[in-house]
Design an enzyme around this catalytic site. Structure first.
Site, PDB file in Angstrom:
ATOM      1  N   GLN A   1       0.519  -1.207  -0.072  1.00 28.31           N
ATOM      2  CA  GLN A   1      -0.246  -0.024   0.252  1.00 28.31           C
ATOM      3  C   GLN A   1       0.956   0.839   0.168  1.00 28.31           C
ATOM      4  OE1 GLN A   1      -2.881  -1.806   3.228  1.00 28.31           O
ATOM      5  NE2 GLN A   1      -4.190  -0.191   2.167  1.00 28.31           N
TER       6      GLN A   1
ATOM      7  N   CYS B   1     -11.188   0.310   2.286  1.00 25.36           N
ATOM      8  CA  CYS B   1      -8.858   0.525   2.393  1.00 25.36           C
ATOM      9  C   CYS B   1      -8.911   1.623   2.098  1.00 25.36           C
ATOM     10  CB  CYS B   1      -9.083  -0.320   1.368  1.00 25.36           C
ATOM     11  SG  CYS B   1      -7.413  -1.635   0.012  1.00 25.36           S
ATOM     12  N   LEU B   2      -7.442   1.964   2.259  1.00 26.02           N
ATOM     13  CA  LEU B   2      -7.688   3.475   2.831  1.00 26.02           C
ATOM     14  C   LEU B   2      -6.408   3.395   0.347  1.00 26.02           C
ATOM     15  CD1 LEU B   2      -4.893   3.293   5.370  1.00 26.02           C
ATOM     16  CD2 LEU B   2      -7.323   4.260   5.242  1.00 26.02           C
TER      17      LEU B   2
ATOM     18  N   HIS C   1      -7.927  -8.961   5.932  1.00 28.09           N
ATOM     19  CA  HIS C   1      -7.738  -7.761   4.312  1.00 28.09           C
ATOM     20  C   HIS C   1      -5.918  -7.444   4.673  1.00 28.09           C
ATOM     21  CE1 HIS C   1      -9.308  -3.788   3.282  1.00 28.09           C
ATOM     22  NE2 HIS C   1      -7.613  -3.406   3.376  1.00 28.09           N
ATOM     23  N   GLU C   2      -5.548  -7.497   5.531  1.00 28.36           N
ATOM     24  CA  GLU C   2      -3.817  -7.556   5.369  1.00 28.36           C
ATOM     25  C   GLU C   2      -3.028  -8.157   4.758  1.00 28.36           C
ATOM     26  OE1 GLU C   2      -5.223  -3.490   6.946  1.00 28.36           O
ATOM     27  OE2 GLU C   2      -3.043  -4.165   5.596  1.00 28.36           O
TER      28      GLU C   2
ATOM     29  N   HIS D   1      -4.247  -8.215   1.482  1.00 24.41           N
ATOM     30  CA  HIS D   1      -2.917  -7.185   0.509  1.00 24.41           C
ATOM     31  C   HIS D   1      -1.729  -7.985  -0.281  1.00 24.41           C
ATOM     32  CE1 HIS D   1      -4.915  -3.721   0.226  1.00 24.41           C
ATOM     33  NE2 HIS D   1      -5.506  -3.275   1.359  1.00 24.41           N
TER      34      HIS D   1
END
Length: 238
Positions: free
Chosen positions: A100, A157-158, A199-200, A203
């Protein structure tokens, strides 16, 4: 992970595990990106933090590489970890993966605080089984889902700034990996913390929540309080 605010940011619709503050004052739905500032006129200014990469950049859609254990304590890796923590907290969010910020390495950071949780309605955080936990830094994480119980809640999500959708996640997981000192770490998580970890870790596989969302629940932050369309699954534990 960023949370769509529950009107705060979380889940009512949204609670995206990644951003903890309600869109009112903080408007986390705005962008997670940090604005770099020029150092030309003030040598005392700190170097700008990395910007949060937005959906569409290949780094978010490709698998990340493992960190060599022998490199974990190097200046480079420690600097990446420190930057990730600062970016996550400034966003603000409750989790962040190295891709990210444009770095294709298997590193995640996450934390949730009483302050963040206080921005949301108590009945919502109770339904989410959301509790505060201290900062976690995990390199080369391996996630194992436990049991068959799942829950449907909104996420944001960022890296997909300003949107959220319902995602089904397991209620319990076990994550193993290495801490920032290269020592083995194991986390047994449930509820909201388990959601953040899933979630992480997604990624790191090149997966973002929109790849797993219930399509008809996808919405802007401004529409976060709108009811779900007919036929959409009910939020909560299944």
């Amino acid at each position: 992970m960023s949370k769509m605010h529950q009107r705060p940011d979380s889940l009512s619709i949204p609670a995206d595990p990644i951003s903890p503050i309600p869109p009112g004052p903080d408007t986390h739905f705005q962008t997670g990106s940090l604005r770099p500032e020029s150092l030309l006129h003030n040598q005392d200014k700190k170097p700008p933090l990395p910007q949060i990469v937005q959906v569409g950049d290949p780094v978010l859609h490709e698998p990340a590489q493992e960190v060599e254990p022998g490199e974990i304590r190097s200046y480079r890796i420690q600097k990446i970890i420190d930057d990730m923590i600062k970016v996550m907290r400034e966003a603000p969010g409750v989790g962040l993966a190295a891709p990210q910020i444009g770095i294709p390495l298997q590193i995640i950071v996450l934390e949730d605080t009483k302050e963040y949780i206080s921005y949301h309605q108590e009945d919502v955080t109770k339904a989410q089984d959301r509790c505060p936990f201290d900062l976690l830094v995990i390199l080369n994480p391996k996630l194992e889902k436990k049991g068959n119980r799942t829950a449907l809640f909104f996420e944001g999500c960022l890296s997909v700034d300003g949107f959220g959708a319902v995602v089904e996640r397991h209620l319990q997981v076990e994550v193993t990996g290495l801490d920032r000192n290269g020592k083995p770490v194991k986390v047994d998580a449930s509820g909201w913390q388990a959601r953040i970890l899933q979630h992480e870790c997604d990624h790191l596989d090149g997966t973002i929540y929109v790849d797993k969302m219930v399509p008809r629940t996808f919405r802007t932050a401004q529409n976060s309080n709108q009811p779900l369309a007919v036929g959409c699954p009910k939020l909560g534990v299944r």
